[in-house]
Design a protein around this motif. Sequence first.
Motif, short mmCIF file in Angstrom:
data_model
loop_
_atom_site.label_atom_id
_atom_site.label_comp_id
_atom_site.label_asym_id
_atom_site.label_seq_id
_atom_site.Cartn_x
_atom_site.Cartn_y
_atom_site.Cartn_z
N ASN A 43 0.82 -1.21 0.00
CA ASN A 43 0.00 0.00 0.00
C ASN A 43 0.85 1.25 0.00
O ASN A 43 1.97 1.25 0.51
CB ASN A 43 -0.90 0.03 1.23
N VAL A 44 0.27 2.34 -0.55
CA VAL A 44 0.89 3.65 -0.49
C VAL A 44 0.30 4.35 0.73
O VAL A 44 -0.91 4.58 0.80
CB VAL A 44 0.63 4.47 -1.77
N THR A 45 1.15 4.67 1.70
CA THR A 45 0.69 5.30 2.95
C THR A 45 -0.02 6.61 2.67
O THR A 45 0.41 7.40 1.84
CB THR A 45 1.90 5.55 3.88
N GLY A 46 -1.13 6.82 3.35
CA GLY A 46 -1.89 8.06 3.22
C GLY A 46 -2.85 8.08 2.05
O GLY A 46 -3.46 9.11 1.77
N THR A 47 -2.96 6.95 1.35
CA THR A 47 -3.89 6.85 0.23
C THR A 47 -4.69 5.56 0.37
O THR A 47 -4.42 4.75 1.25
CB THR A 47 -3.16 6.83 -1.14
N THR A 48 -5.63 5.35 -0.54
CA THR A 48 -6.36 4.09 -0.60
C THR A 48 -5.76 3.18 -1.66
O THR A 48 -6.32 2.13 -1.97
CB THR A 48 -7.85 4.33 -0.90
N LEU A 49 -4.61 3.56 -2.22
CA LEU A 49 -3.98 2.81 -3.30
C LEU A 49 -3.19 1.63 -2.77
O LEU A 49 -2.54 1.72 -1.73
CB LEU A 49 -3.05 3.72 -4.10
N GLY A 50 -3.26 0.53 -3.50
CA GLY A 50 -2.51 -0.64 -3.10
C GLY A 50 -2.62 -1.73 -4.13
O GLY A 50 -3.30 -1.59 -5.15
#
Length: 92
Positions: A43-50
């Motif tokens: 995951n990319v911290t601070g986002t909902t991306l993963g």
Amino acid sequence: MNRRDVLALLAAPVAAHAQGTGTIRGRVMDANSQRPIPEASVNVTGTTLGAVTNSNGDYVIVNAPAGQREVVARRLGYSRQTRSVTVGAGVD
């Protein structure tokens, strides 16, 4: 709970054509055996991306915001691993 191994997280930002975003590609491996880790959550911290790694330990995260980002890999039975990457935007 006993963690058996440490994940090795490799991350390489790849520029995308969409303004302000880029793609992060990488591989998650067992730090001791160097074998790929399938089904790890990245995951990319601070986002909902993963993404979830495939059978080769590879992952791709698209539309990551440009700039300095923190990528975190997790897998049951392993300790969490974090890497910083710089995501470029709109560069070939």
